[in-house]
Design a protein around this motif. Structure first.
Motif, PDB file in Angstrom:
ATOM      1  N   ASP A  84      51.842  44.315  26.136  1.00  0.00           N
ATOM      2  CA  ASP A  84      52.060  44.496  24.701  1.00  0.00           C
ATOM      3  C   ASP A  84      51.554  45.885  24.316  1.00  0.00           C
ATOM      4  O   ASP A  84      50.892  46.558  25.112  1.00  0.00           O
ATOM      5  CB  ASP A  84      51.328  43.411  23.911  1.00  0.00           C
ATOM      6  N   HIS A  85      51.860  46.304  23.107  1.00  0.00           N
ATOM      7  CA  HIS A  85      51.538  47.667  22.701  1.00  0.00           C
ATOM      8  C   HIS A  85      51.254  47.688  21.205  1.00  0.00           C
ATOM      9  O   HIS A  85      51.694  46.809  20.469  1.00  0.00           O
ATOM     10  CB  HIS A  85      52.718  48.584  23.011  1.00  0.00           C
ATOM     11  N   ALA A  86      50.536  48.713  20.779  1.00  0.00           N
ATOM     12  CA  ALA A  86      50.230  48.799  19.357  1.00  0.00           C
ATOM     13  C   ALA A  86      51.291  49.578  18.609  1.00  0.00           C
ATOM     14  O   ALA A  86      51.604  49.279  17.466  1.00  0.00           O
ATOM     15  CB  ALA A  86      48.862  49.446  19.155  1.00  0.00           C
ATOM     16  N   GLY A  87      51.858  50.607  19.234  1.00  0.00           N
ATOM     17  CA  GLY A  87      52.800  51.411  18.462  1.00  0.00           C
ATOM     18  C   GLY A  87      53.719  52.278  19.299  1.00  0.00           C
ATOM     19  O   GLY A  87      53.965  53.426  18.958  1.00  0.00           O
ATOM     20  N   GLU A  88      54.251  51.738  20.398  1.00  0.00           N
ATOM     21  CA  GLU A  88      55.182  52.533  21.191  1.00  0.00           C
ATOM     22  C   GLU A  88      56.532  52.627  20.475  1.00  0.00           C
ATOM     23  O   GLU A  88      56.855  51.796  19.630  1.00  0.00           O
ATOM     24  CB  GLU A  88      55.353  51.924  22.585  1.00  0.00           C
TER      25      GLU A  88
ATOM     26  N   PRO B 217      60.082  52.116  19.271  1.00  0.00           N
ATOM     27  CA  PRO B 217      61.054  51.037  19.419  1.00  0.00           C
ATOM     28  C   PRO B 217      62.272  51.521  20.199  1.00  0.00           C
ATOM     29  O   PRO B 217      62.743  52.632  19.988  1.00  0.00           O
ATOM     30  CB  PRO B 217      61.454  50.709  17.978  1.00  0.00           C
ATOM     31  N   GLY B 218      62.754  50.691  21.105  1.00  0.00           N
ATOM     32  CA  GLY B 218      63.934  51.048  21.890  1.00  0.00           C
ATOM     33  C   GLY B 218      63.603  51.850  23.127  1.00  0.00           C
ATOM     34  O   GLY B 218      64.394  51.933  24.047  1.00  0.00           O
ATOM     35  N   LEU B 219      62.420  52.478  23.170  1.00  0.00           N
ATOM     36  CA  LEU B 219      62.032  53.245  24.359  1.00  0.00           C
ATOM     37  C   LEU B 219      60.763  52.634  24.949  1.00  0.00           C
ATOM     38  O   LEU B 219      60.833  51.668  25.672  1.00  0.00           O
ATOM     39  CB  LEU B 219      61.843  54.726  24.002  1.00  0.00           C
TER      40      LEU B 219
ATOM     41  N   ASN C  70      59.925  48.905  25.000  1.00  0.00           N
ATOM     42  CA  ASN C  70      60.611  48.002  25.917  1.00  0.00           C
ATOM     43  C   ASN C  70      59.748  47.516  27.071  1.00  0.00           C
ATOM     44  O   ASN C  70      60.201  46.687  27.856  1.00  0.00           O
ATOM     45  CB  ASN C  70      61.869  48.665  26.476  1.00  0.00           C
TER      46      ASN C  70
ATOM     47  N   ALA D 100      64.140  54.138  30.870  1.00  0.00           N
ATOM     48  CA  ALA D 100      64.681  55.422  30.433  1.00  0.00           C
ATOM     49  C   ALA D 100      64.029  55.834  29.119  1.00  0.00           C
ATOM     50  O   ALA D 100      63.891  55.028  28.198  1.00  0.00           O
ATOM     51  CB  ALA D 100      66.185  55.326  30.258  1.00  0.00           C
ATOM     52  N   GLY D 101      63.604  57.073  29.040  1.00  0.00           N
ATOM     53  CA  GLY D 101      63.054  57.593  27.791  1.00  0.00           C
ATOM     54  C   GLY D 101      61.644  57.144  27.498  1.00  0.00           C
ATOM     55  O   GLY D 101      61.172  57.295  26.377  1.00  0.00           O
TER      56      GLY D 101
END
Lengths: 214, 265
Positions: B174-178, B180-182, B185, B233-234
């Motif tokens: 999980d992540h705090a603020g990566e 979205p879409g990159l 994911n 990707a990205g």
């Protein structure tokens, strides 16, 4: 719209096309680049801005006669920040799943220049009802562009819409991938959002010559 | 009402009033919602740990946790022991069996140990407490370890379920603020599922970790002993963050698994 006078309904319809905050005023580009890699994020961001801009515009409009002009920008900033934090806390307490989805957008809302732009340009000089309509109109105009950009980026970049594969399976080579089609990874990069926004501006101005500036 | 809003005194008074009103409003909201939010976070931890050992309500592509109404019960049925290890030598400093942790005072349970705080302690030179949860997946004992690191914008964290040979049985990130879409994911099935079955130790028992690798020419992830999973990707920096947190944090658990092997042999 029988409920609204012609002047009022223009507040909502204008920002959707001929005075769109992104394509005409070129505001809010930063978030439009950041989060449009997938359609769902675009939609969520659109709704979040709709909410904050609608309420924020009303609050600022109600306070417009007592805000000292010297510190009005700071006051506007505080109003957005407060609204956003309260929404964030309430979501965390009562809709935890949703707040996880929204996490990064919360921060992005505060920095969205459309919000400050509408406070400054409209809410400070108009009554609450008109300010509310203006907020809703601009947020919808913003959301429409976000959704268009998100649609193309997710479709061409990942071959999915709302996370559901629509072009077949890229790894198993089914659907259009069987014909040699490949996802364009470039579409996932932020600069492609700028190019798509540019294309939308091009289409819009070629259809309505009145928008072209000298 | 004619107020001269340009006067300095008015501006200062307005600013003070605004700060007081907004400050108390926010303080009131935060403190009145705090217990509910903490309860949500506690349940989320349990859901995450259960997810790593394969207890979830996933469909084909999505991620669905067990419901909050039954997560408490499921947690106590699936997790047989909660351990706390010491980072220096992997010795067990605290061991709570199911009966013990279920009757323990709510704040004493190892799964509530704040990994972030422990990492800060370790940085300051103190020893670090490592929580570990013993559960079962497909009939074999698995050990779930929490990990935490840095992504591109903010913190990323996860739970990794390992068998006794440190082969990954399941993960949750999980992540705090990566983005979205990159980077965000990392929380997608197709990324997390790739980790299943990956080895962390080489044949000789040296800790290798896992690299989130671009161009490893293994998109279906058929090679499980190459210490690599396919990158997103990205999302290079987020992917590197995942690799780094697996390397740094899971490495600390190696002595525990070595001890475990000695005991069973």
């Amino acid at each position: 719209m029988g409920l609204l006078s012609k002047k009022d309904s223009k507040l909502i319809t204008d920002p959707l096309a001929d005075n769109n905050p992104i394509t005409i005023q070129v505001l809010g580009i930063c978030s439009a680049l950041a989060i449009t890699a997938e359609l769902k994020a675009s939609l969520v961001m659109g709704i979040a801005v709709l909410f904050v801009l609608g309420i924020g515009n009303v609050v600022i409009s109600l306070m417009r006669n007592i805000i000292p002009s010297k510190i009005r920008i700071i006051v506007q900033l505080i109003v957005v920040a407060t609204l956003v934090i309260i929404v964030d806390q309430v979501l965390k307490a009562f809709a935890y799943e949703l707040s996880k989805t929204l996490s990064v957008f919360i921060g992005l809302i505060i920095t969205n220049c459309i919000i400050m732009g509408r406070f400054e340009a409209f809410a400070l000089g108009n009554g609450p009802w008109r300010a509310f309509l203006d907020g809703i109109g601009n947020a919808l105009g913003y959301a429409v562009i976000l959704i268009i950009v998100g649609f193309f980026r997710e479709l061409l970049g990942s071959g999915t819409l709302f996370g559901i594969p629509v072009l077949g399976d890229a790894i198993e080579k089914t659907g259009v991938y069987a014909l040699g089609y490949e996802n364009n990874g470039f579409m996932l990069m932020p600069p492609m959002a700028l190019i798509i926004v540019g294309l939308i501006i091009w289409v819009q101005r070629s259809r309505n010559k009145a928008l072209i500036e000298d | 009402m004619a107020v001269n809003t340009d006067k300095n005194s008015y501006t200062i008074l307005f600013a003070i009033a605004m700060v007081v009103v907004v400050g108390s409003l926010l303080a009131f909201t935060a403190s009145s919602l705090k217990p509910t939010i903490e309860e949500n976070e506690r349940m989320e931890k349990q859901q995450n740990i259960l997810y790593a050992i394969g207890v979830n309500e996933n469909g084909d592509n999505d991620i669905v946790f067990v419901g909050t109404d039954k997560v408490g019960d499921l947690f106590s049925t699936k997790i047989s022991e909660q351990l706390v290890l010491e980072s220096k030598d992997g010795n067990i400093v605290k061991q709570m069996t199911r009966q013990e942790y279920m009757t323990a005072n709510n704040n004493q349970e190892p799964y509530l140990i704040d990994v972030k705080k422990q990492q800060a302690n370790a940085k300051a030179g103190a020893s670090r407490l490592l929580p570990l949860f013993v559960g079962e997946k497909d009939g074999q004992t698995v050990y779930v370890a929490p990990i935490r690191g840095k992504g591109l914008w903010d913190a990323i964290w996860g739970y990794v379920a390992l068998d006794k040979n440190m082969v990954i049985q399941g993960v949750f990130f999980d992540h705090a603020g990566e983005t979205p879409g990159l980077g965000a994911n990392i929380k997608q099935r197709y990324f997390m599922d790739d980790f299943e079955g990956e080895h962390l130790l080489s044949d000789t028992g040296a800790f290798k970790g896992i690299t989130v690798a671009k161009g490893n020419n293994d998109p279906l992830n058929e090679r499980k002993e190459d210490f690599k999973v396919d990158a997103l990707a990205g999302a290079t920096i987020t992917g590197d963050g995942i690799a780094a947190m697996i390397k740094n944090d899971l490495k600390l658990y190696v002595p525990f698994f070595e001890n475990l092997k000695k005991q069973t042999n």
